[in-house]
Design a protein around this motif. Structure first.
Motif: not given
Length: 109
Positions: A85-102
């Motif tokens: 769920q969190i991965t989907a939200v990060l991808e939808l908001t493009s925050l995965n590019k800023v917060l760099r999840p590992a």
């Protein structure tokens, strides 16, 4: 209800593990946890989201605020083990590019 587990690794990295829902009720607690670690001199932080089953815009705001605070202090904030769920939200908001999840705390730094 949410619980925050805070740990410091031997290499000086602080780990914050929110367990529960990261929402408008719990976001201020995350802000306080980040500020507390920074005040103690720990500026390289990982937020371990493996126990977080939900995040809303307030939770995202707290993560961005933490990122800003750590970078202003000469450090960084990264995410580890986000749920689907969190991965989907990060991808939808493009925050995965800023917060760099590992995929794990060890891989975050």
């Amino acid at each position: 209800m949410i619980e925050f587990v805070i740990d410091k690794l031997s290499d000086g990295i602080g780990v914050i593990r929110p367990v529960g829902r990261l929402n408008m009720v719990s976001a201020p607690q995350l802000n306080s946890a980040v500020a507390g670690l920074i005040d103690e001199g720990t500026v390289r932080l990982v937020v371990d989201l493996s126990g977080t089953d939900f995040i809303d815009s307030s939770g995202l705001g707290a993560l961005i605020s933490g990122l800003k605070k750590t970078r202003q202090s000469g450090g960084d904030l990264r995410l580890a083990s986000p749920t689907a769920q969190i991965t989907a939200v990060l991808e939808l908001t493009s925050l995965n590019k800023v917060l760099r999840p590992a995929s794990s705390v060890a891989e975050a730094y």
